[in-house]
Design an enzyme around this catalytic site. Structure first.
Site, PDB file in Angstrom:
ATOM      1  N   GLU A 173       9.130 -15.534  35.912  1.00  0.00           N
ATOM      2  CA  GLU A 173       9.249 -16.067  37.077  1.00  0.00           C
ATOM      3  C   GLU A 173      10.402 -15.140  38.265  1.00  0.00           C
ATOM      4  O   GLU A 173      11.178 -15.421  38.189  1.00  0.00           O
ATOM      5  CB  GLU A 173      10.084 -17.671  37.554  1.00  0.00           C
ATOM      6  CG  GLU A 173       9.203 -18.540  36.804  1.00  0.00           C
ATOM      7  CD  GLU A 173       9.843 -19.751  36.869  1.00  0.00           C
ATOM      8  OE1 GLU A 173      11.179 -19.660  37.365  1.00  0.00           O
ATOM      9  OE2 GLU A 173       8.978 -20.790  36.920  1.00  0.00           O
ATOM     10  N   ASN A 216       4.832 -14.135  33.369  1.00  0.00           N
ATOM     11  CA  ASN A 216       4.813 -15.294  33.703  1.00  0.00           C
ATOM     12  C   ASN A 216       4.692 -16.083  34.950  1.00  0.00           C
ATOM     13  O   ASN A 216       6.139 -15.556  35.409  1.00  0.00           O
ATOM     14  CB  ASN A 216       5.087 -16.372  32.601  1.00  0.00           C
ATOM     15  CG  ASN A 216       4.530 -17.420  32.099  1.00  0.00           C
ATOM     16  OD1 ASN A 216       2.921 -17.600  32.976  1.00  0.00           O
ATOM     17  ND2 ASN A 216       5.155 -18.429  32.344  1.00  0.00           N
ATOM     18  N   HIS A 252       1.149 -25.346  37.749  1.00  0.00           N
ATOM     19  CA  HIS A 252       1.745 -26.378  38.040  1.00  0.00           C
ATOM     20  C   HIS A 252       1.340 -26.458  39.393  1.00  0.00           C
ATOM     21  O   HIS A 252       1.228 -26.059  40.793  1.00  0.00           O
ATOM     22  CB  HIS A 252       2.835 -25.810  38.523  1.00  0.00           C
ATOM     23  CG  HIS A 252       3.898 -26.263  37.407  1.00  0.00           C
ATOM     24  ND1 HIS A 252       3.782 -26.852  35.678  1.00  0.00           N
ATOM     25  CD2 HIS A 252       4.447 -24.806  36.272  1.00  0.00           C
ATOM     26  CE1 HIS A 252       4.906 -26.370  35.118  1.00  0.00           C
ATOM     27  NE2 HIS A 252       4.971 -24.846  35.422  1.00  0.00           N
ATOM     28  N   GLU A 281       1.195 -23.549  32.316  1.00  0.00           N
ATOM     29  CA  GLU A 281       2.126 -24.588  31.704  1.00  0.00           C
ATOM     30  C   GLU A 281       1.275 -25.691  32.663  1.00  0.00           C
ATOM     31  O   GLU A 281       1.945 -26.038  33.335  1.00  0.00           O
ATOM     32  CB  GLU A 281       3.253 -24.143  32.665  1.00  0.00           C
ATOM     33  CG  GLU A 281       3.800 -22.864  31.422  1.00  0.00           C
ATOM     34  CD  GLU A 281       5.057 -22.425  32.440  1.00  0.00           C
ATOM     35  OE1 GLU A 281       6.086 -23.053  33.306  1.00  0.00           O
ATOM     36  OE2 GLU A 281       6.060 -21.706  32.135  1.00  0.00           O
ATOM     37  N   ASP A 283      -0.303 -28.285  34.406  1.00  0.00           N
ATOM     38  CA  ASP A 283      -0.124 -29.704  35.063  1.00  0.00           C
ATOM     39  C   ASP A 283      -0.096 -30.418  36.185  1.00  0.00           C
ATOM     40  O   ASP A 283      -0.350 -29.508  37.220  1.00  0.00           O
ATOM     41  CB  ASP A 283       0.954 -30.712  35.078  1.00  0.00           C
ATOM     42  CG  ASP A 283       2.834 -29.903  35.325  1.00  0.00           C
ATOM     43  OD1 ASP A 283       2.146 -28.985  36.228  1.00  0.00           O
ATOM     44  OD2 ASP A 283       3.349 -29.968  34.701  1.00  0.00           O
TER      45      ASP A 283
END
Ligand code: XIL
Length: 479
Positions: A173, A216, A252, A281, A283
């Site tokens: 990030e 990432n 996400h 990651e 979701d």
């Protein structure tokens, strides 16, 4: 909190874990048979239902794991039943591992690593350099002290886990949201300048040359200003030889921000830079069909990109999700399979044959699928593709051949055409040592292009492991 220095870490568990790793990796001419025997003997080789379905496509399917839940039987049963890879959710972050300068707490991360190794799961390391979950002492340092502390953190953590981590999120990030494409303000950015990212990757390569090194980030899943800024950085790194192997897309999503329509094209443009891509990651807030459809798009998009090596969801169960109110995962709070679970399994089973054609129109009418297995047990894979040129199609079926400690053979049988081209993308750091029964060319160090040389449709290759045994992906096209 248990805290111990590198020199003072508990020996037995390290030795046990290293021993297991060596046992799995130990190649002899009989390695495949030995692995088969281990599985028959009940030695843990299960990589779970989703994990197996993904492995049949030459990918891993993983989940974030929290060490604190490993004592819950239902949690661990679901983890072991379904998944082939793990990412420690918080246990390898700076505020856990080095809360106080140069005092390292590897206990929680070690727990996850030990469990993953007992199940033969891959491990993603998350994360070395991130502005969040960063202890206060780091932001208080002067520029030169911060530079040393960053390099020391990377080196100590990667050395502790050397040989055990498939891929590290080296930097997490680092870019701002929105249209600026700028780097995010952080102690690293503000004191060291943008060059800290390059320094982090170079330091990481030196610490564990066999780990894949990833950048990432989130909100980079589609083509937008932020993902383009990351893209430009990766392109620059590749051009200048800065070591980077992969880009992680967190994934996400929610109903206001679902999987974007150009998701697959975005993965592909990064892959075309010569890096692997991974969903790291995932979701998706929501429920029912809407949620399931987003998951389907993610899985199919990944399978359609040969360098998309795996998918990780950000937790085993909605109960322990970092945003549990959004019920974003595949198993509900009672570990029951949701519609999204069924959608993922179906998409993994359906293979990678989504119709292709890039947005640039360079390969219109192309459709391709890839599949491979790993030397850790699965023994066959197929791959197929059809060109728009003549309308022909072909399939490349891949099986394991002999194995040695440093190299392994794969046998390939092409069917459906005699005028085929099979492209094999070789996962770094593996290398092709030799081939037989083909005319071979190498467009780049990690790619083999095979064409018939008059010896028929059965051919093969020998791959030098360099510490990794992941099979290449094979794509067959006709001309
Ligand atoms: C989250 C964890 O899931 C939470 O338990 C923790 O409190 C905060 O971090 N991007 C990342 C992950 O890279 O590390 C974050 O994980 C979620 C967003």
């Amino acid at each position: 909190m248990i805290s111990y220095s590198l020199r003072n870490r508990p020996g037995p568990s390290r030795r046990r874990r290293s021993g297991l790793r060596i046992a799995i990796a130990a190649g002899t001419a009989g390695a495949v048979a030995a692995i088969g025997l281990m599985a028959t003997a009940g030695s843990a080789h299960a990589v779970g239902t989703l994990g197996n379905a993904a492995a049949a496509q030459g990918r891993y399917f993983g989940t974030a794991v929290a060490a604190g839940h490993l004592g819950e039987t239902a949690y661990t049963n679901a983890l072991d039943a379904e998944f082939g890879a793990v990412t420690p959710e918080n246990e390898m972050k700076w505020d856990t591992i080095e809360a106080n300068q140069n005092s390292f707490n590897f206990g929680p991360g070690d727990q996850i690593v030990a469990h993953a190794q007992s199940q033969n799961m891959k491990i993603r390391g998350h994360t070395l350099v991130w502005y969040s979950q960063l202890p206060g002492w780091v932001s208080g340092l002067s520029a030169s002290a911060l530079q040393s502390a960053m390099n020391n953190h990377i080196t100590q953590v990667m050395t502790h886990y050397k040989g055990e981590i498939y891929a590290w999120d080296v930097v997490n990030e680092a870019f701002q949201d929105g249209g600026s494409g700028a780097r995010r303000s952080s102690p690293f950015q503000d004191k060291l300048g943008s060059g800290y990212i390059e320094t982090a990757f170079r330091t990481a390569r030196a610490a564990d040359p066999n780990a894949k090194l990833c950048y990432n980030d989130y909100n980079t899943d589609g083509v937008n200003a932020k993902s383009t800024a990351v893209y430009n950085m990766v392109k620059d790194f590749k051009a200048r030889g800065v070591p980077i192997d992969c880009v992680g897309f967190q994934g996400h999503f929610n109903p206001q921000s679902p999987v974007p329509g150009d998701f697959q094209a975005n993965l592909q443009r990064f892959a075309d830079l010569g890096v692997d891509v991974q969903m790291t990651e995932v979701d998706v807030a929501g429920s029912g069909t809407a949620q399931a459809n987003n998951y389907t798009t993610i899985v199919k998009g990944c399978l359609a990109v040969s360098r998309c090596t795996g998918i990780t969801v950000w937790g085993v169960t909605d109960k322990y999700s970092w945003r549990s109110g959004d019920t974003p995962l595949l198993l509900d709070g009672n570990y029951q399979k949701k519609a999204s679970y069924n959608a993922v399994l179906a998409a993994l089973g359906s293979g990678g044959g989504t119709s292709g054609g890039t947005s640039a129109g360079t390969s219109s009418g192309t459709s391709s699928g890839t599949s491979s297995g790993t030397s850790a047990g699965t023994s066959s894979g197929t791959s197929s593709g059809t060109t728009g040129g003549t309308g022909g199609s072909c399939t490349a079926a891949v099986t394991a051949g002999s194995q040695w400690s440093d190299r392994y053979n794969l046998n390939v049988t092409v069917s459906g055409s005699t005028n085929w081209t099979v492209t094999a993308n070789i996962p770094y750091p593996e290398k092709v040592l030799s081939t037989w029964n083909i005319s071979a060319t190498y467009p780049n160090a990690q790619q083999l292009v095979a064409k018939p040389n008059g010896s028929g449709n059965n051919w093969g290759l020998t791959i030098q492991k360099n510490g990794s045994t992941t099979w290449p992906t094979f794509t067959c096209t006709t001309s």
